[in-house]
Design a protein around this motif. Structure first.
Motif, PDB file in Angstrom:
ATOM      1  N   THR A  81       0.851  -1.187   0.000  1.00  0.00           N
ATOM      2  CA  THR A  81       0.000   0.000   0.000  1.00  0.00           C
ATOM      3  C   THR A  81       0.887   1.237   0.000  1.00  0.00           C
ATOM      4  N   VAL A  82       0.564   2.181  -0.881  1.00  0.00           N
ATOM      5  CA  VAL A  82       1.403   3.373  -1.040  1.00  0.00           C
ATOM      6  C   VAL A  82       0.604   4.632  -0.758  1.00  0.00           C
ATOM      7  N   ASP A  83       1.315   5.734  -0.530  1.00  0.00           N
ATOM      8  CA  ASP A  83       0.649   6.995  -0.233  1.00  0.00           C
ATOM      9  C   ASP A  83       0.258   7.719  -1.523  1.00  0.00           C
ATOM     10  N   ALA A  84      -0.455   8.836  -1.381  1.00  0.00           N
ATOM     11  CA  ALA A  84      -0.971   9.567  -2.538  1.00  0.00           C
ATOM     12  C   ALA A  84       0.146  10.071  -3.437  1.00  0.00           C
ATOM     13  N   GLY A  85       1.249  10.481  -2.830  1.00  0.00           N
ATOM     14  CA  GLY A  85       2.373  10.945  -3.629  1.00  0.00           C
ATOM     15  C   GLY A  85       2.943   9.852  -4.502  1.00  0.00           C
ATOM     16  N   ALA A  86       3.037   8.662  -3.950  1.00  0.00           N
ATOM     17  CA  ALA A  86       3.550   7.531  -4.730  1.00  0.00           C
ATOM     18  C   ALA A  86       2.592   7.162  -5.851  1.00  0.00           C
ATOM     19  N   VAL A  87       1.280   7.234  -5.587  1.00  0.00           N
ATOM     20  CA  VAL A  87       0.281   6.960  -6.624  1.00  0.00           C
ATOM     21  C   VAL A  87       0.509   7.882  -7.814  1.00  0.00           C
ATOM     22  N   GLU A  88       0.684   9.164  -7.539  1.00  0.00           N
ATOM     23  CA  GLU A  88       0.916  10.135  -8.602  1.00  0.00           C
ATOM     24  C   GLU A  88       2.213   9.840  -9.338  1.00  0.00           C
ATOM     25  N   ALA A  89       3.249   9.474  -8.595  1.00  0.00           N
ATOM     26  CA  ALA A  89       4.535   9.171  -9.211  1.00  0.00           C
ATOM     27  C   ALA A  89       4.448   7.949 -10.129  1.00  0.00           C
ATOM     28  N   LEU A  90       3.746   6.914  -9.678  1.00  0.00           N
ATOM     29  CA  LEU A  90       3.603   5.711 -10.496  1.00  0.00           C
ATOM     30  C   LEU A  90       2.836   6.011 -11.769  1.00  0.00           C
ATOM     31  N   ARG A  91       1.786   6.781 -11.657  1.00  0.00           N
ATOM     32  CA  ARG A  91       0.981   7.113 -12.838  1.00  0.00           C
ATOM     33  C   ARG A  91       1.725   8.030 -13.798  1.00  0.00           C
ATOM     34  N   SER A  92       2.800   8.647 -13.317  1.00  0.00           N
ATOM     35  CA  SER A  92       3.652   9.478 -14.176  1.00  0.00           C
ATOM     36  C   SER A  92       4.792   8.674 -14.790  1.00  0.00           C
ATOM     37  N   GLY A  93       4.818   7.366 -14.512  1.00  0.00           N
ATOM     38  CA  GLY A  93       5.804   6.499 -15.127  1.00  0.00           C
ATOM     39  C   GLY A  93       7.043   6.233 -14.310  1.00  0.00           C
ATOM     40  N   ASN A  94       7.010   6.543 -13.016  1.00  0.00           N
ATOM     41  CA  ASN A  94       8.172   6.345 -12.148  1.00  0.00           C
ATOM     42  C   ASN A  94       8.136   4.983 -11.452  1.00  0.00           C
ATOM     43  N   SER A  95       9.287   4.568 -10.925  1.00  0.00           N
ATOM     44  CA  SER A  95       9.379   3.341 -10.139  1.00  0.00           C
ATOM     45  C   SER A  95       8.829   3.588  -8.738  1.00  0.00           C
ATOM     46  N   LEU A  96       8.570   2.488  -8.019  1.00  0.00           N
ATOM     47  CA  LEU A  96       8.102   2.587  -6.635  1.00  0.00           C
ATOM     48  C   LEU A  96       9.302   2.599  -5.691  1.00  0.00           C
ATOM     49  N   LEU A  97       9.436   3.674  -4.937  1.00  0.00           N
ATOM     50  CA  LEU A  97      10.519   3.803  -3.955  1.00  0.00           C
ATOM     51  C   LEU A  97       9.995   3.517  -2.557  1.00  0.00           C
ATOM     52  N   ALA A  98      10.910   3.163  -1.674  1.00  0.00           N
ATOM     53  CA  ALA A  98      10.529   2.814  -0.305  1.00  0.00           C
ATOM     54  C   ALA A  98       9.835   3.965   0.408  1.00  0.00           C
ATOM     55  N   ALA A  99      10.216   5.194   0.096  1.00  0.00           N
ATOM     56  CA  ALA A  99       9.663   6.355   0.790  1.00  0.00           C
ATOM     57  C   ALA A  99       8.158   6.477   0.644  1.00  0.00           C
ATOM     58  N   GLY A 100       7.603   5.941  -0.423  1.00  0.00           N
ATOM     59  CA  GLY A 100       6.172   6.086  -0.672  1.00  0.00           C
ATOM     60  C   GLY A 100       5.324   4.950  -0.130  1.00  0.00           C
ATOM     61  N   ILE A 101       5.942   3.973   0.545  1.00  0.00           N
ATOM     62  CA  ILE A 101       5.214   2.801   1.031  1.00  0.00           C
ATOM     63  C   ILE A 101       4.626   3.066   2.414  1.00  0.00           C
ATOM     64  N   ILE A 102       3.359   2.692   2.574  1.00  0.00           N
ATOM     65  CA  ILE A 102       2.673   2.821   3.863  1.00  0.00           C
ATOM     66  C   ILE A 102       2.703   1.502   4.630  1.00  0.00           C
TER      67      ILE A 102
END
Length: 368
Positions: free
Chosen positions: A281-302
């Motif tokens: 489960t990720v936070d809202a910032g990570a959701v936006e980052a993923l939808r922009s084509g970025n990888s999932l980083l640890a900082a965005g994990i809930i």
């Protein structure tokens, strides 16, 4: 209906193949085989996904509830019925000078990458030799926990494995309506769907109107999502009349789900999977980052769920618990738990080794 030289998956449900009396609808099936033979003669390559084994076996074994009273009954019925089903298709294709091939697949065959590629290789070789695969779920060994549950989704996954151009689901209705036909308010027919979004999913009814099969409109919409992810157009058309494929080619009546994008083969396989080893489960910032084509980083994990290993398939959930993506883990669950919410600069000290660039890399991830 089709351009020249297309690879086409045709799914036939139990309620079309088997009549209310439990017998094969032989005359109708002969017209379908004639349609398939015509398409083959036109230069297309056909694959059939056929239900009906349980229904045929239940009648031969005299089992109640169409062989679905228990898992043991369904498995026994499938074991007997699959022989009859294979003989039926083989005989009818032989009459048209066509060779039938049987493939029985399980969910595991499509979910495990190596077995999936083995199935792909078999389908490719059969196509090269001009044989028509007749595919069904291997219900004699599948359990409730590890099965597709319907042949709509199986057809879409076979379409991915075969690199098909289109999937055609023959149904007892002529397509998608915004509400179930026969309801108090007359439903509006939907001829074209550009994307299987929440509004489209809300139109589905999860039941099988015949009571014989296991699917419904919900499974067909899920099949459309899987097919479209791989760049495959999917159509739902009526199979109640004779020569259903010919009628569709002439009238165009049915619901067509447009393929708006095509992922690479690995991402298509990921997006079409029906199981996962765990979730993140990720936070809202990570959701936006993923939808922009970025990888999932640890900082965005809930948070995490599941005891997964590196390279296992994981679902990625937004803060509301909705699946937004699927990908391959770069860390096992234990190490991943140690770095939740931490910045990349902190990871080496926490793990004791040089960290990987992402928890799930964008090249190993697909949005769903």
């Amino acid at each position: 209906m089709t351009r020249q030289g297309q690879k086409i998956i045709v799914k036939v449900g139990s309620s079309l193949l088997i009549g209310d009396d439990g017998k094969v609808r032989q005359a109708w099936l002969e017209t379908l085989v004639a349609d398939i033979a015509d398409l083959e003669q036109q230069g297309h390559s056909l694959i059939v996904v056929s239900s009906g084994a349980i229904a045929l076996g239940a009648r031969q074994l005299d089992l109640e509830s169409g062989g679905r009273a228990s898992l043991a009954d369904a498995q026994a019925a499938a074991s007997v019925g699959q022989i009859a089903l294979s003989r039926l298709w083989s005989t009818l294709f032989a009459e048209k000078q066509l060779t039938a091939a049987q493939m029985l697949l399980t969910l595991g065959d499509m979910e495990d990458r190596k077995r999936y590629l083995n199935a792909t290789a078999t389908l490719e070789r059969l196509a090269e030799k001009g044989a028509i695969p007749v595919i069904n779920e291997n219900d004699s060994v599948a359990t409730d926990e590890i099965r597709f549950g319907d042949n709509d989704r199986l057809a879409a996954r076979v379409g991915q494995a075969a690199s098909a151009d289109r999937v055609i689901l023959l149904s007892d209705v002529d397509g998608l309506y915004d509400r179930r036909p026969g309801s108090e308010t007359e439903g509006q027919f939907i001829p074209v769907v550009e994307a299987v979004d929440d509004n489209i999913l809300a139109m589905a009814d999860g039941t099988s109107s015949s009571g014989m099969g296991s699917g419904g409109m919900t499974s067909k919409l899920e099949a459309a999502r899987i097919a479209n992810l791989a760049g495959i157009e999917l159509s739902i058309i009526s199979g109640r009349e004779d020569h259903p494929l010919k009628r569709f080619a002439e009238s165009g009546t049915g619901t067509v789900f447009r393929a708006s994008r095509s992922e690479n083969a690995r991402k298509s396989w990921l997006g079409g999977r029906l199981t996962a080893s765990g979730s993140i489960t990720v936070d809202a910032g990570a959701v936006e980052a993923l939808r922009s084509g970025n990888s999932l980083l640890a900082a965005g994990i809930i948070s995490l769920d599941g005891q997964f290993m590196r390279s296992d398939v994981l679902d990625i959930l937004d803060p509301e618990g909705q699946v937004i993506a699927r990908g391959l883990a770069e860390y096992d669950a234990m190490d991943c738990a140690r770095i939740i919410g931490r910045h990349s600069s902190e990871l080496e000290a926490l793990l004791g080794y040089a960290p990987r660039s992402a928890v799930i890399h964008r090249n190993q991830m697909v949005l769903v």
